[in-house]
Enzyme design. Structure first.
Site, PDB file in Angstrom:
ATOM      1  N   ARG A 145       0.853  -1.180   0.000  1.00 46.96           N
ATOM      2  CA  ARG A 145       0.000   0.000   0.000  1.00 46.96           C
ATOM      3  C   ARG A 145       0.897   1.242   0.000  1.00 46.96           C
ATOM      4  O   ARG A 145       1.652   1.452   0.947  1.00 46.96           O
ATOM      5  CB  ARG A 145      -0.905   0.003   1.239  1.00 46.96           C
ATOM      6  CG  ARG A 145      -1.717   1.269   1.371  1.00 46.96           C
ATOM      7  CD  ARG A 145      -2.720   1.233   2.524  1.00 46.96           C
ATOM      8  NE  ARG A 145      -3.416   2.512   2.543  1.00 46.96           N
ATOM      9  CZ  ARG A 145      -3.378   3.384   3.546  1.00 46.96           C
ATOM     10  NH1 ARG A 145      -2.701   3.117   4.663  1.00 46.96           N
ATOM     11  NH2 ARG A 145      -4.008   4.533   3.451  1.00 46.96           N
TER      12      ARG A 145
ATOM     13  N   HIS B 274      -3.253  10.829   0.517  1.00 45.82           N
ATOM     14  CA  HIS B 274      -2.716  10.645   1.860  1.00 45.82           C
ATOM     15  C   HIS B 274      -2.191  12.003   2.326  1.00 45.82           C
ATOM     16  O   HIS B 274      -1.009  12.178   2.582  1.00 45.82           O
ATOM     17  CB  HIS B 274      -1.643   9.557   1.866  1.00 45.82           C
ATOM     18  CG  HIS B 274      -1.386   8.933   3.213  1.00 45.82           C
ATOM     19  ND1 HIS B 274      -1.447   7.574   3.441  1.00 45.82           N
ATOM     20  CD2 HIS B 274      -1.079   9.489   4.413  1.00 45.82           C
ATOM     21  CE1 HIS B 274      -1.159   7.322   4.719  1.00 45.82           C
ATOM     22  NE2 HIS B 274      -0.921   8.476   5.331  1.00 45.82           N
TER      23      HIS B 274
ATOM     24  N   GLU C 293      -7.659   8.088   6.001  1.00 45.79           N
ATOM     25  CA  GLU C 293      -7.999   8.695   7.289  1.00 45.79           C
ATOM     26  C   GLU C 293      -8.573  10.111   7.182  1.00 45.79           C
ATOM     27  O   GLU C 293      -7.970  11.062   7.699  1.00 45.79           O
ATOM     28  CB  GLU C 293      -6.773   8.723   8.205  1.00 45.79           C
ATOM     29  CG  GLU C 293      -6.210   7.354   8.508  1.00 45.79           C
ATOM     30  CD  GLU C 293      -5.100   7.401   9.567  1.00 45.79           C
ATOM     31  OE1 GLU C 293      -4.642   8.501   9.911  1.00 45.79           O
ATOM     32  OE2 GLU C 293      -4.715   6.326  10.045  1.00 45.79           O
TER      33      GLU C 293
ATOM     34  N   ASN D 284      -7.399   1.527   9.739  1.00 45.34           N
ATOM     35  CA  ASN D 284      -6.106   1.757  10.380  1.00 45.34           C
ATOM     36  C   ASN D 284      -6.324   1.757  11.885  1.00 45.34           C
ATOM     37  O   ASN D 284      -7.165   2.507  12.392  1.00 45.34           O
ATOM     38  CB  ASN D 284      -5.511   3.111   9.969  1.00 45.34           C
ATOM     39  CG  ASN D 284      -5.108   3.140   8.499  1.00 45.34           C
ATOM     40  OD1 ASN D 284      -5.183   2.121   7.799  1.00 45.34           O
ATOM     41  ND2 ASN D 284      -4.671   4.296   8.043  1.00 45.34           N
TER      42      ASN D 284
ATOM     43  N   TYR E 226      -4.385   1.904  15.676  1.00 42.40           N
ATOM     44  CA  TYR E 226      -3.203   2.096  16.523  1.00 42.40           C
ATOM     45  C   TYR E 226      -3.504   1.870  18.005  1.00 42.40           C
ATOM     46  O   TYR E 226      -2.736   1.214  18.682  1.00 42.40           O
ATOM     47  CB  TYR E 226      -2.582   3.479  16.277  1.00 42.40           C
ATOM     48  CG  TYR E 226      -1.907   3.517  14.918  1.00 42.40           C
ATOM     49  CD1 TYR E 226      -0.634   3.001  14.744  1.00 42.40           C
ATOM     50  CD2 TYR E 226      -2.577   3.992  13.797  1.00 42.40           C
ATOM     51  CE1 TYR E 226      -0.029   2.967  13.490  1.00 42.40           C
ATOM     52  CE2 TYR E 226      -1.983   3.970  12.533  1.00 42.40           C
ATOM     53  CZ  TYR E 226      -0.710   3.458  12.393  1.00 42.40           C
ATOM     54  OH  TYR E 226      -0.114   3.408  11.152  1.00 42.40           O
TER      55      TYR E 226
ATOM     56  N   GLU F  91      -3.331  -0.266   8.049  1.00 41.96           N
ATOM     57  CA  GLU F  91      -2.173   0.220   8.817  1.00 41.96           C
ATOM     58  C   GLU F  91      -2.261  -0.326  10.226  1.00 41.96           C
ATOM     59  O   GLU F  91      -3.336  -0.298  10.846  1.00 41.96           O
ATOM     60  CB  GLU F  91      -2.140   1.755   8.941  1.00 41.96           C
ATOM     61  CG  GLU F  91      -1.678   2.481   7.723  1.00 41.96           C
ATOM     62  CD  GLU F  91      -1.621   4.000   7.933  1.00 41.96           C
ATOM     63  OE1 GLU F  91      -1.374   4.455   9.065  1.00 41.96           O
ATOM     64  OE2 GLU F  91      -1.845   4.706   6.944  1.00 41.96           O
TER      65      GLU F  91
HETATM   66  C1  FCB Z   1      -1.467   7.259  10.521  1.00 46.64           C
HETATM   67  C2  FCB Z   1      -1.093   7.811   9.172  1.00 46.64           C
HETATM   68  C3  FCB Z   1       0.265   7.372   8.689  1.00 46.64           C
HETATM   69  C4  FCB Z   1       1.284   7.336   9.808  1.00 46.64           C
HETATM   70  C5  FCB Z   1       0.755   6.584  10.998  1.00 46.64           C
HETATM   71  C6  FCB Z   1       1.729   6.472  12.141  1.00 46.64           C
HETATM   72  O1  FCB Z   1      -2.423   8.072  11.103  1.00 46.64           O
HETATM   73  O2  FCB Z   1      -2.036   7.417   8.198  1.00 46.64           O
HETATM   74  O3  FCB Z   1       0.642   8.236   7.646  1.00 46.64           O
HETATM   75  O4  FCB Z   1       1.695   8.592  10.102  1.00 46.64           O
HETATM   76  O5  FCB Z   1      -0.423   7.195  11.446  1.00 46.64           O
END
Ligand code: FCB
Length: 437
Positions: free
Chosen positions: A69, A113, A158, A282, A284, A344
């Site tokens: 990607r 992006h 995002e 995505n 985290y 992600e």
């Molecule tokens: C996400 C972004 C990516 C990167 C990660 C850590 O929010 O999409 O570009 O910065 O965080």
């Protein structure tokens, strides 16, 4: 075939900011303004991927991923965000796509992006409805050149983070701090997504996705005020971007003093809800939310999460949050949820090569292993997950943090551009060699 991939973004790795006719983006402008990024870092050179891409493709081939990607820089394709195509800009992606296919790696480009051409920002950026139409035009140009070989496309990355950080809080480009005045940037991005879906399909794209950043929202307590605040945050971060795309309506924004989004015209939601072949998620970390203190201008407050390890960024490491999120999406949207691709997931660490040159990032190995297990659990609980992409292939320009947060499977020495695969690269290579899907 399950897609196992790595993810990157154009402004974070390419560099070559002035080459082959590329125009300026909002991130060029923003990062060059004093005080905007840590130590004034910019993406002028980044990982110099624009020149070193053969080495980077070879690194992916060595890793054994079957998908990559990356994002296409709109200002390379249309330097001023509208008007004729800059063929040299598309030549770069043409070469990259061919090399990926030759290496057996499925290219999965994202069209936006966050690097909006500066000329469009000067006309209002995503606050202007016209930007949505420009985006669809750009999507048609990119797909017109590449869709004969690229089957899977992602429209936006995002839109929540871009709206919140870029337009509401001013932490990212374009650096506007409009608070709820940023909401039109949500709608216009989503409208641009919907229009681009049509443009991509017309150009022959077979699979079209959007990538949303999603977070499980935890209430700080069972008190009614905290629960209401958590719901308000869920609306803003998750539902504002998933509901219109998946079920064709906006969630109730009354917690934000908004009865109706003025920017929505008749027919927009039908465009935004165009059927998709998948949704990119995505992930985290979860977010813990409490009722706001009296003077807060927002209906929630981030209460922070303790009791978990944290990444170099300070983000809590909660692998089961990924399972929770995926299962929750399935519960919420049911059959309206298309196949899910985790586009992600990854962590930043203070990675320093040892005297032997080895980067022993065992924290990242544990992170990836546990998050992949969380994906497996979600699959067993009935979620149709079809891909997992590690953020990121390379250490890169981490937006406002500059070069300080290292997310790569491959270490990059930014002074020499030397790439050194970390221990996590070897771990993932061995994992993928043994994976059965
Ligand atoms: C996400 C972004 C990516 C990167 C990660 C850590 O929010 O999409 O570009 O910065 O965080």
């Amino acid at each position: 075939m399950f897609l196992w991939g790595t993810a990157t973004a154009a402004y974070q790795i390419e560099g070559a900011a002035d080459e082959d006719g590329r125009g300026p983006s909002v991130w060029d402008t923003f990062s060059h303004e004093p005080g905007r990024t840590r130590e004034g870092h910019t993406g002028d050179v980044a990982c110099d991927h624009y020149h070193r891409w053969p080495e980077d493709v070879a690194l992916m081939a060595g890793l054994g991923v079957n998908a990559y990607r990356f994002s296409i820089a709109w200002p390379r394709v249309q330097p001023a965000g509208s008007g004729p195509v800059n063929a040299r800009g598309l030549d770069f992606y043409d070469r990259l796509v061919d090399a990926l296919l030759e290496a057996g790696i499925t290219p999965v480009p994202t069209l936006f992006h966050w690097d909006l051409p500066q000329a469009l920002e000067d006309g209002g950026g995503w606050l202007a409805r016209d930007t949505a139409h420009r985006f669809a035009e750009y999507a048609a140009l990119a797909a017109g050149r590449l869709a004969d070989r690229v089957r899977m496309w992602i429209t936006l990355n995002e839109p929540f983070v871009h709206m919140a950080y870029g337009y509401a809080m001013g932490i990212h480009a374009p650096g506007r701090a409009l608070m709820t005045g940023a909401l039109p940037a949500a709608h216009h991005q989503l409208l641009g997504h919907g229009l681009a879906v049509g443009a991509l399909r017309a150009a022959g794209a077979e699979q079209v996705l959007i990538t949303n950043n999603c977070t499980p929202v935890w209430s700080a307590s069972d008190a009614a005020a905290d629960l209401a605040a958590a719901e308000a945050y869920d609306v803003l971060h998750n539902r504002l971007f998933n509901d219109p795309v998946l079920i064709g309506k906006y969630p109730d924004l009354s917690a934000y003093g908004v009865a109706n989004l003025d920017s929505v015209h008749d027919g927009d939601l039908d465009i935004i809800a165009a059927p998709l072949d998948g949704i990119g998620i995505n992930y985290y970390n979860p977010t813990r939310i409490a009722a706001p203190s009296a003077d807060a201008g927002l209906p929630f407050e981030d209460a922070g999460i303790s009791g978990y390890p944290t990444t170099a960024f300070g983000w809590p490491v909660v692998p089961d949050g990924l399972r929770e999120l995926l299962v929750h999406l399935k519960d919420r949207y049911g059959d309206a949820l298309p196949p899910v691709y985790v586009t992600e997931n990854g962590c930043s660490q203070e990675d320093v090569p040892g005297p032997d040159g080895v980067v022993d990032d065992r924290g990242r190995i544990a992170y990836l292993e546990r998050h992949i297990q969380a994906v497996r659990r979600a699959q067993r609980e009935g979620v149709d997950v079809r891909g997992y992409f590690v953020w990121s292939l390379l250490d890169n320009f981490e937006w406002a943090e500059g070069y300080h947060q290292r997310f790569g499977l491959v270490h990059v020495d930014f002074a020499t551009q030397r790439r050194t695969p970390k221990a996590s690269y070897a771990w993932l290579r061995d994992f993928l060699a043994a994976a059965e899907d």
